[in-house]
Design a protein around this motif. Structure first.
Motif, PDB file in Angstrom:
ATOM      1  N   GLY A  31       0.796  -1.227   0.000  1.00 52.53           N
ATOM      2  CA  GLY A  31       0.000   0.000   0.000  1.00 52.53           C
ATOM      3  C   GLY A  31       0.822   1.267   0.000  1.00 52.53           C
ATOM      4  N   TYR A  32       2.128   1.131  -0.104  1.00 55.59           N
ATOM      5  CA  TYR A  32       3.006   2.297  -0.038  1.00 55.59           C
ATOM      6  C   TYR A  32       2.699   3.310  -1.133  1.00 55.59           C
ATOM      7  CZ  TYR A  32       7.304   5.031   0.133  1.00 55.59           C
ATOM      8  OH  TYR A  32       8.210   6.061   0.216  1.00 55.59           O
ATOM      9  N   GLN A  33       2.482   2.825  -2.361  1.00 56.60           N
ATOM     10  CA  GLN A  33       2.222   3.712  -3.480  1.00 56.60           C
ATOM     11  C   GLN A  33       0.926   4.488  -3.285  1.00 56.60           C
ATOM     12  OE1 GLN A  33       4.553   4.170  -5.743  1.00 56.60           O
ATOM     13  NE2 GLN A  33       3.354   5.836  -6.652  1.00 56.60           N
ATOM     14  N   GLU A  34      -0.091   3.835  -2.698  1.00 54.86           N
ATOM     15  CA  GLU A  34      -1.370   4.504  -2.437  1.00 54.86           C
ATOM     16  C   GLU A  34      -1.186   5.656  -1.453  1.00 54.86           C
ATOM     17  OE1 GLU A  34      -4.142   4.119  -3.872  1.00 54.86           O
ATOM     18  OE2 GLU A  34      -4.001   2.179  -4.886  1.00 54.86           O
ATOM     19  N   VAL A  35      -0.318   5.474  -0.497  1.00 46.36           N
ATOM     20  CA  VAL A  35      -0.051   6.537   0.479  1.00 46.36           C
ATOM     21  C   VAL A  35       0.605   7.729  -0.198  1.00 46.36           C
ATOM     22  CG1 VAL A  35       1.242   7.128   2.568  1.00 46.36           C
ATOM     23  CG2 VAL A  35       0.148   4.901   2.390  1.00 46.36           C
ATOM     24  N   LEU A  36       1.549   7.457  -1.098  1.00 46.66           N
ATOM     25  CA  LEU A  36       2.267   8.536  -1.789  1.00 46.66           C
ATOM     26  C   LEU A  36       1.330   9.358  -2.669  1.00 46.66           C
ATOM     27  CD1 LEU A  36       5.593   6.770  -2.864  1.00 46.66           C
ATOM     28  CD2 LEU A  36       5.219   8.314  -0.929  1.00 46.66           C
ATOM     29  N   ILE A 240     -11.231   7.638   2.038  1.00 47.79           N
ATOM     30  CA  ILE A 240     -11.732   7.267   0.712  1.00 47.79           C
ATOM     31  C   ILE A 240     -11.603   8.454  -0.244  1.00 47.79           C
ATOM     32  CG2 ILE A 240     -13.805   6.625  -0.594  1.00 47.79           C
ATOM     33  CD1 ILE A 240     -14.665   5.000   1.856  1.00 47.79           C
ATOM     34  N   TRP A 241     -11.949   9.633   0.243  1.00 44.45           N
ATOM     35  CA  TRP A 241     -11.814  10.844  -0.561  1.00 44.45           C
ATOM     36  C   TRP A 241     -10.349  11.117  -0.915  1.00 44.45           C
ATOM     37  CZ3 TRP A 241     -10.746  16.153   1.630  1.00 44.45           C
ATOM     38  CH2 TRP A 241     -10.735  17.117   0.617  1.00 44.45           C
ATOM     39  N   ALA A 242      -9.454  10.902   0.067  1.00 43.04           N
ATOM     40  CA  ALA A 242      -8.037  11.170  -0.159  1.00 43.04           C
ATOM     41  C   ALA A 242      -7.458  10.263  -1.247  1.00 43.04           C
ATOM     42  CB  ALA A 242      -7.254  10.987   1.144  1.00 43.04           C
ATOM     43  N   VAL A 243      -7.934   9.023  -1.319  1.00 41.81           N
ATOM     44  CA  VAL A 243      -7.407   8.059  -2.281  1.00 41.81           C
ATOM     45  C   VAL A 243      -8.078   8.189  -3.646  1.00 41.81           C
ATOM     46  CG1 VAL A 243      -7.259   5.578  -2.815  1.00 41.81           C
ATOM     47  CG2 VAL A 243      -6.633   6.418  -0.535  1.00 41.81           C
ATOM     48  N   VAL A 296     -19.969  -2.476  -1.747  1.00 43.90           N
ATOM     49  CA  VAL A 296     -20.850  -1.314  -1.858  1.00 43.90           C
ATOM     50  C   VAL A 296     -20.447  -0.385  -3.009  1.00 43.90           C
ATOM     51  CG1 VAL A 296     -21.511  -1.366   0.571  1.00 43.90           C
ATOM     52  CG2 VAL A 296     -19.506  -0.015  -0.126  1.00 43.90           C
ATOM     53  N   GLY A 297     -19.523  -0.853  -3.877  1.00 46.26           N
ATOM     54  CA  GLY A 297     -19.279  -0.101  -5.105  1.00 46.26           C
ATOM     55  C   GLY A 297     -17.857   0.235  -5.469  1.00 46.26           C
ATOM     56  N   MET A 298     -16.917   0.196  -4.542  1.00 43.98           N
ATOM     57  CA  MET A 298     -15.550   0.613  -4.849  1.00 43.98           C
ATOM     58  C   MET A 298     -14.796  -0.469  -5.616  1.00 43.98           C
ATOM     59  SD  MET A 298     -14.257   2.630  -1.405  1.00 43.98           S
ATOM     60  CE  MET A 298     -12.759   3.184  -2.235  1.00 43.98           C
ATOM     61  N   THR A 299     -13.784  -0.039  -6.364  1.00 36.61           N
ATOM     62  CA  THR A 299     -12.890  -1.008  -6.998  1.00 36.61           C
ATOM     63  C   THR A 299     -11.965  -1.587  -5.924  1.00 36.61           C
ATOM     64  OG1 THR A 299     -11.191   0.658  -7.476  1.00 36.61           O
ATOM     65  CG2 THR A 299     -12.906   0.297  -9.153  1.00 36.61           C
ATOM     66  N   PHE A 304      -8.635  -1.015  -1.210  1.00 33.24           N
ATOM     67  CA  PHE A 304      -7.428  -1.413  -0.488  1.00 33.24           C
ATOM     68  C   PHE A 304      -6.616  -0.195  -0.068  1.00 33.24           C
ATOM     69  CE2 PHE A 304      -2.900  -2.458  -0.451  1.00 33.24           C
ATOM     70  CZ  PHE A 304      -2.875  -3.472   0.493  1.00 33.24           C
ATOM     71  N   GLY A 305      -6.456   0.769  -0.997  1.00 32.17           N
ATOM     72  CA  GLY A 305      -5.699   1.970  -0.678  1.00 32.17           C
ATOM     73  C   GLY A 305      -6.339   2.772   0.441  1.00 32.17           C
ATOM     74  N   ALA A 306      -7.666   2.930   0.381  1.00 36.06           N
ATOM     75  CA  ALA A 306      -8.375   3.697   1.414  1.00 36.06           C
ATOM     76  C   ALA A 306      -8.259   3.020   2.773  1.00 36.06           C
ATOM     77  CB  ALA A 306      -9.843   3.852   1.023  1.00 36.06           C
ATOM     78  N   VAL A 307      -8.418   1.688   2.775  1.00 34.38           N
ATOM     79  CA  VAL A 307      -8.321   0.942   4.034  1.00 34.38           C
ATOM     80  C   VAL A 307      -6.908   1.027   4.590  1.00 34.38           C
ATOM     81  CG1 VAL A 307      -8.413  -1.374   5.057  1.00 34.38           C
ATOM     82  CG2 VAL A 307     -10.222  -0.611   3.501  1.00 34.38           C
TER      83      VAL A 307
END
Length: 341
Positions: A31-36, A240-243, A296-299, A304-307
């Motif tokens: 998940g490192y890339q999602e954080v960046l 979720i908004w941030a990602v 509930v709808g997310m990819t 995964f990134g939001a979580v």
């Protein structure tokens, strides 16, 4: 020697826990890339919401202890809230360790046995009741195919327990009579002295006279307990908004879930996390929350990134802050003890 053991002991325990969790590191790396790539402003707001939820929890403690005529500052209850959270989230089955730590700390504050136990029961019941209520709202209004009868049954039980606790607090004499009658009947059934445990029970229940919880304060405490959960949900909402750069609204739009969908994912993960097979449910919680957000709808990648960023803020960061506060408070206590010797 004892002071050094007291100071370094938790560090050794944390090192052992980190070694046992070494196989979880690929999850963090993935998940490192999602954080960046996440929106830093959204993450900042999520962090503020998470910290505010801890403050709400600390205020619940302060209000309930004040009802027991123990005037404890918000700074002390906030410190205890952070440290207890770290004990709970660091070890498998940490909730029990955390409860014991809270109880022992309150006793050091000269809070009576009855008031300390009373706080743990009332705060736990309210927290569980609101979590169940949020789950019911999400299920009923989201239209998810989910059996609500277990949740309804749990809500009824929690509401009943909360009512009994409130009535017991406000009517100690009646409570003493009822409990003593039941204990005597139990002793007779076992063919023991009917008055066995009666003096101790009366002594403890008599301490309820020191608890004054008018309905207005009870409403404030209940509202703060609910606010604690809502602020955690808002933190996930903001992650979720941030990602994804899309803020979940009242209705699902394409791959953007509704706010109630986010609530359902949050409650589902909390239910899974109650088993605490791993520290703070590490692994099962992420899997349950990610799967629920996908449902509930997310990819899968966005979920995964939001979580991931949510757990970094609410689990990893809050746990680290709690241990820092704990070590500082232990060191401070050791220095004070050294000056008095």
């Amino acid at each position: 020697m004892r002071k050094w053991l007291r100071f370094l002991g938790p560090l050794a325990i944390i090192a052992i826990a980190a070694f046992l969790l070494r196989d979880k590191m690929p999850f963090l790396a993935g998940g490192y890339q999602e954080v960046l790539e996440a929106n830093n402003f959204g993450l900042f707001l999520a962090l503020i919401s998470t910290l505010a939820s801890m403050v709400a929890m600390a205020e619940v403690m302060r209000q309930l202890l004040q009802a027991g005529r123990s005037k404890i500052s918000i700074w002390k209850t906030l410190e205890l809230t952070f440290v207890a959270n770290s004990w709970s989230s660091t070890f498998p089955g940490g909730a029990a360790i955390s409860t014991v730590y809270q109880y022992q700390t309150m006793r050091k504050w000269n809070v009576s046995v009855m008031v300390s136990s009373w706080f743990i029961i009332v705060s736990g019941v309210l927290s569980t009741l609101w979590l169940v209520g949020l789950g019911l709202v999400a299920v009923m209004f989201l239209g998810a195919s989910f059996s609500i009868w277990p949740l309804l049954g749990t809500a009824a039980v929690m509401l009943g327990i909360a009512s009994l606790v409130y009535l017991a607090t406000t009517h100690p004499k009646t409570t003493s009579k009822i409990i003593c009658t039941e204990v005597r009947a139990f002793n007779k059934l076992l063919r023991r002295d009917p008055d066995r445990w009666i003096p101790e029970i009366r002594t403890h229940i008599r301490q309820l006279n020191s608890v004054y919880l008018p309905w207005r304060r009870f409403v404030v405490v209940a509202a703060l307990s609910l606010l604690n959960w809502l602020l955690e949900i808002i933190s996930l909402w903001l992650c979720i908004w941030a990602v994804t750069e899309q803020l979940p609204g009242l209705e699902r739009v394409g791959e953007n879930p509704s706010f109630l969908g986010v609530v359902l994912a949050f409650v589902t993960s909390k239910i899974v996390g109650t088993a605490q097979i791993t520290p703070a449910g590490l692994g099962p919680v992420e899997a349950a929350m990610t799967a629920s957000l996908v449902a509930v709808g997310m990819t899968a990648s966005s979920a995964f990134g939001a979580v991931f960023v949510y757990r970094i803020l609410t689990f990893a960061l809050m746990t680290i802050l709690g241990w820092i506060i704990y070590l500082i408070s232990v060191a401070r206590g050791g220095l004070k003890a050294g000056r008095t010797t």
